[in-house]
Design a protein around this motif. Sequence first.
Motif, mmCIF file in Angstrom:
data_model
loop_
_atom_site.group_PDB
_atom_site.id
_atom_site.type_symbol
_atom_site.label_atom_id
_atom_site.label_comp_id
_atom_site.label_asym_id
_atom_site.label_seq_id
_atom_site.Cartn_x
_atom_site.Cartn_y
_atom_site.Cartn_z
ATOM 1 N N LEU A 54 0.858 -1.187 0.000
ATOM 2 C CA LEU A 54 0.000 0.000 0.000
ATOM 3 C C LEU A 54 0.890 1.231 0.000
ATOM 4 O O LEU A 54 1.695 1.430 0.915
ATOM 5 N N ASP A 55 0.728 2.054 -1.013
ATOM 6 C CA ASP A 55 1.609 3.203 -1.217
ATOM 7 C C ASP A 55 0.792 4.487 -1.089
ATOM 8 O O ASP A 55 -0.121 4.739 -1.875
ATOM 9 N N GLU A 60 -3.762 12.852 2.387
ATOM 10 C CA GLU A 60 -5.202 12.923 2.140
ATOM 11 C C GLU A 60 -5.721 11.774 1.274
ATOM 12 O O GLU A 60 -6.891 11.407 1.371
ATOM 13 N N SER A 61 -4.887 11.202 0.458
ATOM 14 C CA SER A 61 -5.332 10.201 -0.507
ATOM 15 C C SER A 61 -5.395 8.803 0.097
ATOM 16 O O SER A 61 -4.667 8.482 1.040
ATOM 17 N N LEU A 62 -6.271 7.971 -0.472
ATOM 18 C CA LEU A 62 -6.273 6.550 -0.152
ATOM 19 C C LEU A 62 -5.105 5.900 -0.889
ATOM 20 O O LEU A 62 -4.601 6.435 -1.887
ATOM 21 N N PRO A 63 -4.651 4.742 -0.435
ATOM 22 C CA PRO A 63 -3.437 4.169 -1.020
ATOM 23 C C PRO A 63 -3.668 3.550 -2.392
ATOM 24 O O PRO A 63 -4.767 3.066 -2.711
ATOM 25 N N SER A 64 -2.623 3.568 -3.204
ATOM 26 C CA SER A 64 -2.591 2.728 -4.390
ATOM 27 C C SER A 64 -1.995 1.386 -3.972
ATOM 28 O O SER A 64 -1.354 1.281 -2.923
ATOM 29 N N MET A 124 -7.522 -2.469 -6.020
ATOM 30 C CA MET A 124 -7.324 -3.657 -5.205
ATOM 31 C C MET A 124 -6.834 -4.819 -6.059
ATOM 32 O O MET A 124 -7.040 -4.873 -7.262
ATOM 33 N N LEU A 125 -6.170 -5.752 -5.409
ATOM 34 C CA LEU A 125 -5.649 -6.937 -6.060
ATOM 35 C C LEU A 125 -6.556 -8.120 -5.759
ATOM 36 O O LEU A 125 -7.084 -8.237 -4.658
ATOM 37 N N LYS A 126 -6.731 -8.967 -6.727
ATOM 38 C CA LYS A 126 -7.587 -10.139 -6.549
ATOM 39 C C LYS A 126 -7.008 -11.071 -5.486
ATOM 40 O O LYS A 126 -5.844 -11.465 -5.556
ATOM 41 N N LYS A 127 -7.829 -11.420 -4.510
ATOM 42 C CA LYS A 127 -7.406 -12.394 -3.515
ATOM 43 C C LYS A 127 -7.659 -13.802 -4.036
ATOM 44 O O LYS A 127 -8.350 -13.997 -5.015
ATOM 45 N N GLY A 128 -7.052 -14.773 -3.350
ATOM 46 C CA GLY A 128 -7.324 -16.152 -3.710
ATOM 47 C C GLY A 128 -6.075 -16.930 -4.052
ATOM 48 O O GLY A 128 -4.962 -16.576 -3.665
ATOM 49 N N ARG A 129 -6.281 -18.012 -4.808
ATOM 50 C CA ARG A 129 -5.183 -18.918 -5.149
ATOM 51 C C ARG A 129 -4.513 -18.461 -6.442
ATOM 52 O O ARG A 129 -5.181 -18.126 -7.427
ATOM 53 N N ASN A 151 -6.938 -7.923 4.254
ATOM 54 C CA ASN A 151 -8.185 -7.323 4.713
ATOM 55 C C ASN A 151 -8.602 -6.207 3.752
ATOM 56 O O ASN A 151 -7.912 -5.201 3.615
ATOM 57 N N ASP A 152 -9.750 -6.382 3.095
ATOM 58 C CA ASP A 152 -10.235 -5.388 2.128
ATOM 59 C C ASP A 152 -10.353 -3.992 2.733
ATOM 60 O O ASP A 152 -10.164 -2.981 2.046
ATOM 61 N N ASP A 153 -10.698 -3.922 4.008
ATOM 62 C CA ASP A 153 -10.941 -2.629 4.648
ATOM 63 C C ASP A 153 -9.711 -1.744 4.663
ATOM 64 O O ASP A 153 -9.823 -0.515 4.776
ATOM 65 N N LEU A 154 -8.528 -2.339 4.567
ATOM 66 C CA LEU A 154 -7.293 -1.559 4.666
ATOM 67 C C LEU A 154 -7.171 -0.537 3.538
ATOM 68 O O LEU A 154 -6.481 0.469 3.689
ATOM 69 N N PHE A 155 -7.856 -0.791 2.434
ATOM 70 C CA PHE A 155 -7.777 0.145 1.306
ATOM 71 C C PHE A 155 -8.606 1.404 1.547
ATOM 72 O O PHE A 155 -8.542 2.338 0.753
ATOM 73 N N SER A 156 -9.390 1.433 2.615
ATOM 74 C CA SER A 156 -10.278 2.565 2.866
ATOM 75 C C SER A 156 -9.738 3.518 3.924
ATOM 76 O O SER A 156 -10.428 4.472 4.300
ATOM 77 N N PHE A 157 -8.509 3.290 4.391
ATOM 78 C CA PHE A 157 -7.940 4.131 5.440
ATOM 79 C C PHE A 157 -6.842 5.040 4.888
ATOM 80 O O PHE A 157 -6.042 4.626 4.042
ATOM 81 N N ARG A 158 -6.808 6.260 5.401
ATOM 82 C CA ARG A 158 -5.746 7.184 5.043
ATOM 83 C C ARG A 158 -4.494 6.859 5.849
ATOM 84 O O ARG A 158 -4.508 6.041 6.767
ATOM 85 N N SER A 159 -3.416 7.532 5.525
ATOM 86 C CA SER A 159 -2.125 7.201 6.137
ATOM 87 C C SER A 159 -2.104 7.412 7.645
ATOM 88 O O SER A 159 -1.410 6.690 8.361
ATOM 89 N N ASP A 160 -2.870 8.397 8.143
ATOM 90 C CA ASP A 160 -2.860 8.646 9.579
ATOM 91 C C ASP A 160 -3.766 7.686 10.336
ATOM 92 O O ASP A 160 -3.798 7.705 11.572
ATOM 93 N N GLU A 161 -4.488 6.816 9.608
ATOM 94 C CA GLU A 161 -5.412 5.877 10.233
ATOM 95 C C GLU A 161 -4.942 4.426 10.151
ATOM 96 O O GLU A 161 -5.379 3.583 10.926
ATOM 97 N N ILE A 162 -4.053 4.135 9.208
ATOM 98 C CA ILE A 162 -3.793 2.752 8.837
ATOM 99 C C ILE A 162 -3.089 1.945 9.934
ATOM 100 O O ILE A 162 -3.409 0.766 10.127
ATOM 101 N N LYS A 163 -2.178 2.523 10.668
ATOM 102 C CA LYS A 163 -1.355 1.732 11.594
ATOM 103 C C LYS A 163 -2.194 0.984 12.622
ATOM 104 O O LYS A 163 -1.944 -0.196 12.903
ATOM 105 N N LYS A 164 -3.199 1.634 13.178
ATOM 106 C CA LYS A 164 -3.991 1.000 14.239
ATOM 107 C C LYS A 164 -4.834 -0.160 13.724
ATOM 108 O O LYS A 164 -5.369 -0.942 14.512
ATOM 109 N N HIS A 165 -4.941 -0.293 12.389
ATOM 110 C CA HIS A 165 -5.727 -1.376 11.807
ATOM 111 C C HIS A 165 -4.856 -2.529 11.301
ATOM 112 O O HIS A 165 -5.375 -3.515 10.777
ATOM 113 N N LEU A 166 -3.553 -2.423 11.471
ATOM 114 C CA LEU A 166 -2.646 -3.429 10.932
ATOM 115 C C LEU A 166 -2.325 -4.551 11.906
ATOM 116 O O LEU A 166 -1.801 -5.587 11.514
ATOM 117 N N GLY A 167 -2.603 -4.340 13.186
ATOM 118 C CA GLY A 167 -2.198 -5.328 14.180
ATOM 119 C C GLY A 167 -0.730 -5.151 14.521
ATOM 120 O O GLY A 167 -0.202 -4.029 14.563
#
Length: 230
Positions: A54-55, A60-64, A124-129, A151-167
């Motif tokens: 996730l870059d 302000e932007s969501l990640p690519s 987003m990238l396709k999950k699976g085998r 986790n699909d939800d990770l693509f919806s967080f900005r940079s200042d929000e992402i760390k607390k959702h990573l475990g």
Amino acid sequence: MKKLNESMKSESAFFRTIGGIVAAFLFGIAFSSMFFSCADSSPSLVRVFPSVILDYADAESLPSAKFAVFLKTNSDNRRAESFVLKNIDDPMNLEWRVSSPKVVTIDNNKYVFQDNLCSVGSPMLKKGRYRLFYQDSAGQEANIDFNLSYNDDLFSFRSDEIKKHLGVVTENIAIYDEFNMLLYIGKPKSNWSSRSNILKDYKNASFWRTVYFTGEQKLVCLMPTEKIGE
């Protein structure tokens, strides 16, 4: 069928890429010299290390999203000719075709890799085998399967929000010069209490990024760039 062709970049550009950060952390900055034999043995594949990256371009932007794949082999990686990566769960037969993949040997472990793979038209990238079909310069083939999950939800967080959702994460700092060449990846040194002190160790340093790694580098988050001294 979707086909995304990836051409090989020069080895000197290895650390300029996003995937170079993954490789640097996976295998260590100090690389052993490459070696190879002329043995004509069949390719032997050990394991695939996939990383979703996730870059964040700015605060302000969501990640690519990008995809890096590292294939560990027990055969001569310098004989790598190409590989095809397919999502075998995707009814649209999504695939990447990689010609002349990059190679590196670290501590006698041999890897074939490609970074900066991405999906056209979707963040987003396709999950699976997935199945990786490998071919060497003698035309011999082998394949290996692996799973990609996140986790699909990770693509919806900005940079200042992402760390607390990573475990549980490992936090590092990446330092670059003005040409986007990676100079350092790792923990901040004790004398870097002020980022401007980085210049005492790396006089060509221009900017830095915080980088979060989850377990086995399955997910890598690159925070927005910051100028040295700011």
